[in-house]
Design a protein around this motif. Structure first.
Motif, PDB file in Angstrom:
ATOM      1  N   LEU A 194     -26.009 -24.769 -76.187  1.00 14.68           N
ATOM      2  CA  LEU A 194     -26.864 -25.351 -75.148  1.00 14.68           C
ATOM      3  C   LEU A 194     -26.079 -26.090 -74.068  1.00 14.68           C
ATOM      4  CD1 LEU A 194     -29.724 -26.745 -77.428  1.00 14.68           C
ATOM      5  CD2 LEU A 194     -29.806 -24.720 -75.971  1.00 14.68           C
TER       6      LEU A 194
ATOM      7  N   VAL B 204     -31.730 -15.643 -72.210  1.00 13.07           N
ATOM      8  CA  VAL B 204     -32.581 -16.521 -73.015  1.00 13.07           C
ATOM      9  C   VAL B 204     -32.706 -15.982 -74.437  1.00 13.07           C
ATOM     10  CG1 VAL B 204     -34.947 -17.378 -73.312  1.00 13.07           C
ATOM     11  CG2 VAL B 204     -33.883 -17.414 -71.056  1.00 13.07           C
ATOM     12  N   ALA B 205     -32.849 -14.640 -74.545  1.00 14.87           N
ATOM     13  CA  ALA B 205     -32.977 -14.035 -75.874  1.00 14.87           C
ATOM     14  C   ALA B 205     -31.720 -14.261 -76.705  1.00 14.87           C
ATOM     15  CB  ALA B 205     -33.254 -12.534 -75.732  1.00 14.87           C
TER      16      ALA B 205
ATOM     17  N   VAL C 204     -29.563 -16.714 -76.412  1.00 15.21           N
ATOM     18  CA  VAL C 204     -29.499 -18.124 -76.804  1.00 15.21           C
ATOM     19  C   VAL C 204     -30.475 -18.419 -77.948  1.00 15.21           C
ATOM     20  CG1 VAL C 204     -29.968 -20.489 -76.039  1.00 15.21           C
ATOM     21  CG2 VAL C 204     -28.708 -18.927 -74.553  1.00 15.21           C
ATOM     22  N   VAL C 205     -31.725 -17.928 -77.808  1.00 16.31           N
ATOM     23  CA  VAL C 205     -32.740 -18.194 -78.839  1.00 16.31           C
ATOM     24  C   VAL C 205     -32.350 -17.567 -80.173  1.00 16.31           C
ATOM     25  CG1 VAL C 205     -35.132 -17.765 -79.515  1.00 16.31           C
ATOM     26  CG2 VAL C 205     -34.611 -18.471 -77.178  1.00 16.31           C
ATOM     27  N   VAL C 206     -31.911 -16.295 -80.124  1.00 14.74           N
ATOM     28  CA  VAL C 206     -31.516 -15.616 -81.365  1.00 14.74           C
ATOM     29  C   VAL C 206     -30.342 -16.328 -82.020  1.00 14.74           C
ATOM     30  CG1 VAL C 206     -30.514 -13.486 -82.278  1.00 14.74           C
ATOM     31  CG2 VAL C 206     -32.408 -13.367 -80.671  1.00 14.74           C
TER      32      VAL C 206
ATOM     33  N   LEU D 174     -29.545 -19.493 -81.760  1.00 16.32           N
ATOM     34  CA  LEU D 174     -29.999 -20.767 -82.333  1.00 16.32           C
ATOM     35  C   LEU D 174     -30.771 -20.543 -83.633  1.00 16.32           C
ATOM     36  CD1 LEU D 174     -31.164 -22.634 -79.096  1.00 16.32           C
ATOM     37  CD2 LEU D 174     -29.104 -23.064 -80.430  1.00 16.32           C
ATOM     38  N   VAL D 175     -31.543 -19.456 -83.693  1.00 17.30           N
ATOM     39  CA  VAL D 175     -32.339 -19.177 -84.896  1.00 17.30           C
ATOM     40  C   VAL D 175     -31.441 -18.732 -86.049  1.00 17.30           C
ATOM     41  CG1 VAL D 175     -34.058 -17.624 -85.888  1.00 17.30           C
ATOM     42  CG2 VAL D 175     -34.438 -18.634 -83.635  1.00 17.30           C
TER      43      VAL D 175
ATOM     44  N   LYS E 137     -25.066 -25.450 -82.473  1.00 15.46           N
ATOM     45  CA  LYS E 137     -26.227 -25.244 -81.600  1.00 15.46           C
ATOM     46  C   LYS E 137     -26.050 -25.968 -80.266  1.00 15.46           C
ATOM     47  CE  LYS E 137     -29.620 -24.294 -85.211  1.00 15.46           C
ATOM     48  NZ  LYS E 137     -30.908 -24.622 -85.802  1.00 15.46           N
TER      49      LYS E 137
END
Length: 377
Positions: free
Chosen positions: A89, A367-368, A370-372, A374-375, A85
């Motif tokens: 970032l 952003v999507a 990165v978020v996906v 990380l999830v 993760k």
């Protein structure tokens, strides 16, 4: 094999190049732009400019040190999941910090320009290329079939091979390359989704930049327009070939990792081949940056040798450039403009509704992703 070691092998060279790229960013701007501020060409090689460069690099060393030290702390002290993760970032941290650093110097250069009256009472002139572009030497769109074909082939092989795998497979190795975790093959779906999604995004962005570079109208130097046109054409060609080659290398490297996960090649073979393939994009990037840097330096030297009139400057008003980087001009019908800072390429006119939409769309996609990622991890 330890996932930490593999993550380190995969990510650290890229991080080093990101840091080096941020280090040299001030050099990758137009010949009359100093930290996003339009200045007379003679200023850029003056002692005043050297002081700004030194301050940028001093701040750079301080700002990049913290996220890098944190990376090594996580590498040795934290779990593999946290390390993955943080690797996602880390580029964001470095880019944000470097942007802030660049903005601080931009403000100081702007203030120095006002105090020194660097462009007071000078005539503003802009030269544009009005001839029809012949696109000499520009690579064909057909070259994109190579990385696209590799992507499709890799996807087909993955689906076929995945169905052939047993339900329970090795999923993790220790430092001695011994299996220390066995689990259901369905656990591969998440990392496969992230990897194929990243490859597809890279293909789309690469083609988008290719088209922008091809169709973009270059602004020429007022001092040597013919020579400037020739140099611009070279940089555009270098950029297009660089994009295609990088996309091919990405498919190669991701393919090696995926093949090892599908047990098509063993982990030892992948560990031998992967560092070899990692070297190629780094060499390619270094070669590309060196060529662009040499062309920019040549432009500046030509300007200085021309003994130009001190009463003439390019028309590239700072008031249209937010923070020296983002173009905002409601009176300009152009949607794409030549980038001012950060190397060769094109940027959007953010005063246009479509410019705002594309800008937010790109940010939203990144952003999507990165978020996906990380999830899912």
């Amino acid at each position: 094999m330890s996932e930490k070691l593999l993550i380190f092998i995969l990510s650290f060279p890229a991080q080093i190049f990101l840091v080096l790229l941020c280090f040299f960013i001030p050099y990758f701007s137009r010949e009359y732009i100093l930290f996003g501020v339009n200045v007379p060409p003679t200023i850029k090689k003056s002692e005043v400019a050297k002081k700004f460069y030194k301050e940028y690099w001093r701040n750079f060393a301080l700002t990049v040190l913290i996220p890098t030290l944190l990376f090594f702390y996580i590498l040795f002290e934290s779990t593999e999941r946290v390390l993955i993760k943080y690797n996602i970032l880390y580029p964001l941290f470095v880019i944000v910090l470097m942007t802030l650093n660049h903005y601080v110097i931009y403000r100081k250069v702007s203030q120095a320009k006002k105090k020194g009256n660097w462009q007071e009472e000078k005539k503003q002139i802009m030269v544009v290329h009005v001839k029809k572009d012949k696109k000499r030497g520009y690579p064909s769109r057909l070259w994109f079939l190579v990385p696209i074909g590799m992507f499709i082939g890799l996807l087909i092989i993955t689906v076929v091979r995945y169905n052939q795998l047993p339900k329970i497979i090795p999923l993790h190795y220790n430092l001695k390359l011994e299996v220390d975790y066995i689990g259901p093959k369905s656990e591969l779906i998440k990392p496969f989704s992230v990897m194929f999604g990243s490859m597809l995004l890279a293909q789309v962005l690469g083609y988008f930049v290719y088209e922008l570079t091809k169709k973009g109208k270059m602004k020429l130097s007022i001092y040597f327009p013919e020579k400037s046109a020739e140099q611009n054409e070279k940089v555009k060609n270098y950029t297009a070939y660089f994009l295609i080659w990088i996309l091919v290398l990405i498919e190669f490297m991701m393919g090696l990792v995926i093949f090892s996960m599908l047990d098509i090649i063993n982990i030892q073979t992948m560990l031998v081949l992967l560092p070899v393939f990692l070297i190629f994009p780094l060499i390619t990037l270094g070669y590309y940056l060196m060529k662009v840097f040499n062309i920019n330096s040549e432009r500046l030297n030509l300007i200085l040798e021309e003994k130009i009139s001190e009463k003439i400057i390019d028309r590239d008003d700072d008031k249209y450039w937010i923070a020296g980087m983002f173009y905002y001009n409601p009176d300009d019908p152009a949607l794409f403009v030549e980038r001012r800072v950060g190397g060769f390429g094109w940027d959007l006119n953010y005063a246009k509704p479509l410019g705002k939409f594309i800008g937010f769309l790109i940010i939203g996609i990144l952003v999507a992703v990165v978020v996906v990622s990380l999830v899912l991890i």
